[in-house]
Design a protein around this motif. Structure first.
Motif, mmCIF file in Angstrom:
data_model
loop_
_atom_site.group_PDB
_atom_site.id
_atom_site.type_symbol
_atom_site.label_atom_id
_atom_site.label_comp_id
_atom_site.label_asym_id
_atom_site.label_seq_id
_atom_site.Cartn_x
_atom_site.Cartn_y
_atom_site.Cartn_z
ATOM 1 N N LYS A 8 24.283 136.733 41.211
ATOM 2 C CA LYS A 8 24.312 137.611 42.378
ATOM 3 C C LYS A 8 24.605 139.033 41.919
ATOM 4 N N PHE A 60 29.329 136.772 50.259
ATOM 5 C CA PHE A 60 28.740 135.845 49.291
ATOM 6 C C PHE A 60 29.636 134.628 49.083
ATOM 7 N N LEU A 99 26.101 142.534 43.379
ATOM 8 C CA LEU A 99 26.884 143.031 44.505
ATOM 9 C C LEU A 99 26.731 144.533 44.674
ATOM 10 N N LYS A 100 26.806 144.968 45.923
ATOM 11 C CA LYS A 100 26.802 146.399 46.216
ATOM 12 C C LYS A 100 28.219 146.916 46.457
ATOM 13 N N ASN A 101 29.080 146.028 46.969
ATOM 14 C CA ASN A 101 30.445 146.428 47.313
ATOM 15 C C ASN A 101 31.290 145.171 47.522
ATOM 16 N N GLU A 155 32.680 144.042 50.357
ATOM 17 C CA GLU A 155 32.303 143.298 51.553
ATOM 18 C C GLU A 155 31.165 142.341 51.213
ATOM 19 N N ASP A 156 30.265 142.800 50.356
ATOM 20 C CA ASP A 156 29.169 141.973 49.860
ATOM 21 C C ASP A 156 29.709 140.739 49.136
#
Length: 209
Positions: free
Chosen positions: A191, A202, A193-195, A197-198
């Protein structure tokens, strides 16, 4: 069916913090004191991922006569002077607060003596059940990660590692631990991630916590 997750392992630089500018200022201060030219882009990329001893060796590979001086200067230069250049990733404390009671949380970093002062400066030490630094085992040694799994008696399949560099990628591959890439799509990861919260979404969608 959701998979059980028992352990989250985090890298530090580039994952918990945007420390690129801090690392640049820190190592340039050492180079300036030895009379060497500032970091090149290649060198900046290197110091962002490796331990201090590895960085000094690399930066002075063409100036071996300055290496001992550089080590002495590094010992006398507190990294805490450069915390002002560090930026904590948005949403990190909130994520760690949420995750702390659900899984074990460990840090695996190539930082050395600056690790605990940095975590304390940003009030993050309380969220980590275990902290592994390069003072104990540098990340070019798979034991940096495998010893964390042994400490928690946790299998690789019940672990996730959140990292952002090729060093993290090699470490996870050596230990058969799934890698979650933080903002780096070039890594072989399950995966990207952007941040934070992401990351939370997940985990909620794919794992039993």
């Amino acid at each position: 069916m959701k998979k059980p997750l028992r352990l989250l392992v985090f890298d530090c630089d580039g994952v918990l913090f945007d420390s690129r500018l801090a690392n640049k200022e820190y190592y340039n201060s050492i180079l300036k004191a030895t009379g060497r030219s500032p970091l090149t882009e290649e060198e900046l990329e290197y110091v962002h991922m490796h331990s201090l001893p590895e960085c000094i060796e690399f930066l002075f590979r063409r100036h071996p006569d300055l290496k001992d001086l550089a080590f002495e200067i590094a010992k006398k230069t507190p990294y805490s002077d450069f915390f002002v250049y560090m930026q904590m990733e948005p949403g990190l404390p909130e994520f760690l607060e949420w995750a702390y009671s659900r899984v074990k949380i460990a840090l695996c970093t190539n930082r050395t003596t600056s690790t605990l002062p940095l975590l304390r400066h940003f009030d993050l030490e309380k969220y980590f059940h275990l902290i592994r630094t390069a003072l104990e085992i540098p990340k070019n040694d798979p034991r940096a990660l495998s010893s964390i799994l042994e400490h928690f008696r946790c299998s690789p399949s019940n672990t996730l590692y959140v990292g952002d560099s090729a060093v993290d990628e090699r470490l996870c591959l050596a230990c058969s631990v799934p890698l979650v890439s933080y903002k780096n799509p070039a890594l072989k990861a399950i995966k990207v991630l952007k941040n934070y919260e992401d990351l939370k979404i997940f985990l909620q969608e794919n794992f039993s916590l």
